[in-house]
Design a protein around this motif. Structure first.
Motif, PDB file in Angstrom:
ATOM      1  N   PRO A 280       0.511  -1.785  -0.512  1.00 40.64           N
ATOM      2  CA  PRO A 280      -0.093   0.536   0.062  1.00 40.64           C
ATOM      3  C   PRO A 280       0.634   1.141   0.044  1.00 40.64           C
ATOM      4  N   GLU A 281       1.755   1.412   0.366  1.00 41.23           N
ATOM      5  CA  GLU A 281       2.866   2.252   0.537  1.00 41.23           C
ATOM      6  C   GLU A 281       4.783   1.647   0.972  1.00 41.23           C
ATOM      7  N   TRP A 282       5.048   3.094   0.280  1.00 37.13           N
ATOM      8  CA  TRP A 282       6.951   2.495   0.384  1.00 37.13           C
ATOM      9  C   TRP A 282       7.291   3.973   1.001  1.00 37.13           C
ATOM     10  N   ASP A 283       8.457   3.283   1.859  1.00 39.37           N
ATOM     11  CA  ASP A 283       9.651   5.141   1.040  1.00 39.37           C
ATOM     12  C   ASP A 283      10.562   4.386   1.656  1.00 39.37           C
ATOM     13  N   TRP A 284      12.051   4.522   0.941  1.00 40.40           N
ATOM     14  CA  TRP A 284      12.990   4.022   0.397  1.00 40.40           C
ATOM     15  C   TRP A 284      13.707   5.343   1.351  1.00 40.40           C
ATOM     16  N   ARG A 285      13.315   6.817   2.055  1.00 40.66           N
ATOM     17  CA  ARG A 285      14.081   6.950   2.856  1.00 40.66           C
ATOM     18  C   ARG A 285      13.795   6.881   4.317  1.00 40.66           C
ATOM     19  N   ASN A 286      13.104   5.913   4.446  1.00 39.70           N
ATOM     20  CA  ASN A 286      12.853   5.151   6.002  1.00 39.70           C
ATOM     21  C   ASN A 286      13.933   3.950   6.333  1.00 39.70           C
ATOM     22  N   LYS A 287      14.305   3.819   5.239  1.00 39.95           N
ATOM     23  CA  LYS A 287      15.420   2.456   4.964  1.00 39.95           C
ATOM     24  C   LYS A 287      16.393   2.388   5.132  1.00 39.95           C
ATOM     25  N   GLY A 288      17.123   4.218   5.455  1.00 42.41           N
ATOM     26  CA  GLY A 288      18.027   4.300   4.592  1.00 42.41           C
ATOM     27  C   GLY A 288      18.851   4.421   3.134  1.00 42.41           C
ATOM     28  N   ALA A 289      18.359   3.890   1.769  1.00 45.90           N
ATOM     29  CA  ALA A 289      18.757   3.733   0.291  1.00 45.90           C
ATOM     30  C   ALA A 289      19.152   5.326  -0.499  1.00 45.90           C
ATOM     31  N   VAL A 290      18.154   6.538   0.871  1.00 47.06           N
ATOM     32  CA  VAL A 290      18.049   7.808  -0.481  1.00 47.06           C
ATOM     33  C   VAL A 290      19.330   9.157   0.200  1.00 47.06           C
ATOM     34  N   THR A 291      19.922   9.627  -0.091  1.00 43.72           N
ATOM     35  CA  THR A 291      20.905  10.470   0.424  1.00 43.72           C
ATOM     36  C   THR A 291      19.471  12.054   0.749  1.00 43.72           C
ATOM     37  N   ASN A 292      20.747  12.829   1.626  1.00 39.42           N
ATOM     38  CA  ASN A 292      20.674  14.612   1.778  1.00 39.42           C
ATOM     39  C   ASN A 292      20.250  14.478  -0.025  1.00 39.42           C
ATOM     40  N   VAL A 293      18.705  15.591  -0.097  1.00 41.16           N
ATOM     41  CA  VAL A 293      18.978  16.505  -0.717  1.00 41.16           C
ATOM     42  C   VAL A 293      20.034  17.017  -1.118  1.00 41.16           C
ATOM     43  N   LYS A 294      19.845  17.570  -2.462  1.00 41.33           N
ATOM     44  CA  LYS A 294      21.547  18.087  -2.854  1.00 41.33           C
ATOM     45  C   LYS A 294      20.961  19.587  -3.679  1.00 41.33           C
TER      46      LYS A 294
END
Length: 491
Positions: A280-294
């Motif tokens: 139903p939903e997913w967020d890779w930010r909560n799983k450590g796969a995304v760096t900070n916004v550049k």
């Protein structure tokens, strides 16, 4: 053209339809050859749209046209350059510019679907003319010559037809309805808002004339943002952003990537579909796969940020380590793309593979302009084996993302110049997938108040959007989000 498309053109909301005040540019008209017969019909349509609602005696005529056509299953997209000639005009209530103009050079984008034409973009600039007398009066009043007064002179009873059949009265969403000269109270109010903008974004200009010109653009953009707000079908809020003093043309030239709609680039193999249904939903930010916004800065390098963001996620999923990778390496060493002038994710994947990997941001830092290639294979921390093209089906995209990681996509950036927060869902003619011009990274999806969205990592810094993120409607092919999805492959 459908009646509601005519209305969008009237309101100046089809991209480029109502250009902001422009600085004159001195240039001689080129000698063009005879126009192709295939271009005459769309050129006449563009001229008709240009002359719409212009007073008799002020309408332009077409002198020359050249261009090209791109065809697909849905229809044809015409990219035209046209020379228009206007008769002398000295009446400031009907002239588009404060002095007479004779010859203009225009760029038009015209979509022909099922035999119906639609004007998607219009940019016109005078040739060999000088604008004189510009300036803010000492009493701080703003005269109509500084911006398109017609943007404010809107009929209060006008209704906006929506595809679902509902109508919305324009006066309920746009308060700047005024048939006479702008009041001094309004002028002072705008000056105060502009001053706050300058302070908030630490903006300075080279001269008084530049400041006056930017003020006129700012006011035009406030009106434009209100129109976009009135027609958005989602929950997005549009208004003042750090880009509010840029013309539409400047914004596109500096921050967007026109190459995305010119050529699909290297053909990639199609990824195998994921068998599991999308959660139903997913967020890779909560799983450590995304760096900070550049922040790509004043450089059209979104393609590089989209690709490195994808590779960062792929490397994390395979190796368990999140590294911030170098976009500058791609600007300098990817010879298939054009650095700050734009590029294609498919080319960037090939460049990474051929170079032998990517260095980290720490070892090869971002400069925001092309420099000599300084890649060192010994310093490369990440490699890729291949790249794949993903499905156009958004349910399948969601399933792939949840299992495989963040996805590189390209979208039409309509409205993003003024986006502040919420779920964006522009009308399809305003955000057509024919005009893809910005590469970003989908990092997740979900629902807010039962409205499905894609969570998109942008590359304009954290002082834009929702801490640097853009939320776009999911499931409707909004802004072409499903048309150019791809990913690196790390084995």
């Amino acid at each position: 053209m459908a009646p509601w498309l005519q209305l969008l053109s009237l309101l100046g909301l089809l991209p480029g339809a109502a250009p902001a005040p422009t600085k004159p540019r001195g240039a001689g008209a080129e000698a063009w050859g005879p126009p192709s017969p295939a271009l005459l019909e769309p050129a006449r349509f563009a001229l008709e749209m240009y002359n719409r609602d212009r007073a008799p005696g002020t309408q332009a005529v077409l002198r020359a046209v050249r261009g090209r056509v791109r065809q697909a299953d849905q229809g044809s997209l015409y990219s035209l350059e046209a020379s228009l000639e206007e008769p002398p005009c000295n009446d400031p209530t009907v002239c588009q510019l404060p002095v007479s103009k004779k010859t203009l050079l225009c760029s038009f984008e015209i979509l022909d679907e099922l035999g119906k034409h639609m004007l998607l973009r219009r940019d016109c600039s005078p040739v060999d003319t000088k604008v004189t007398g510009a300036g803010i009066p000492k009493d701080a009043g703003i005269t109509p010559s500084y911006f398109d007064t017609q943007s404010l002179v809107l009929i209060s009873s006008l209704s906006l037809p929506y595809p679902d059949g509902k109508n919305q009265t324009l006066s309920s969403v746009i308060s700047l309805l005024n048939k006479g000269p702008l009041s001094k109270d309004f002028s002072m109010q705008m000056l105060s808002v502009f001053k706050n903008f300058l302070t908030t974004y630490n903006r300075t200009y080279e001269s008084k004339e530049e400041t006056q010109w930017r003020l006129s653009i700012f006011i035009n953009n406030m009106v434009r943002a209100q129109k976009i707000q009135a027609l958005d079908q989602g929950t997005a809020r549009y208004g003042i952003t750090k880009f509010s003093d840029l013309t539409e043309e400047e914004f596109r030239t500096i921050y967007l990537n026109p190459l995305l709609r010119e050529d699909p680039g290297k053909k990639m193999r199609v990824a195998k579909p994921v068998g599991d249904p999308a959660p139903p939903e997913w967020d890779w930010r909560n799983k450590g796969a995304v760096t900070n916004v550049k922040n790509q800065g004043m450089c059209g390098s979104c393609w590089a940020f989209s690709v490195t963001g994808n590779v960062e996620g792929q490397w994390f999923l395979k190796q368990g380590t999140l590294l911030s990778l170098s976009e500058q390496e791609l600007l300098d060493c990817d010879k298939m793309d054009k650095a700050c002038l734009g590029g294609l994710p498919s080319n960037a994947y090939s460049a990474i593979k051929n170079l032998g990997g990517l260095e980290t941001e720490e070892d090869y830092s971002y400069q925001g302009q092309m420099q000599a290639c300084n890649f060192s294979a010994e310093k490369a921390k990440v490699y890729i084996n291949d790249s794949v093209e993903l499905s156009h089906n958004e349910q399948k995209l969601a399933a792939w993302l949840a299992k495989k990681g963040p996805i590189s996509v390209a979208i039409n950036a309509f409205g993003m110049q003024f986006y502040r927060h919420g779920i964006s869902r522009p009308l399809r003619p305003l955000c057509t997938p024919w005009l893809i011009d910005h590469a970003v990274l989908i990092v997740g999806y979900g629902n807010r108040s039962d409205i499905p969205f894609w969570a998109i990592k942008n590359s304009w810094g954290t002082d834009w959007g929702e801490q640097g993120y853009y939320y776009l409607h999911r499931g409707s092919g909004a802004c072409g989000v499903n048309t150019m999805a791809s990913s690196a492959v790390v084995e």
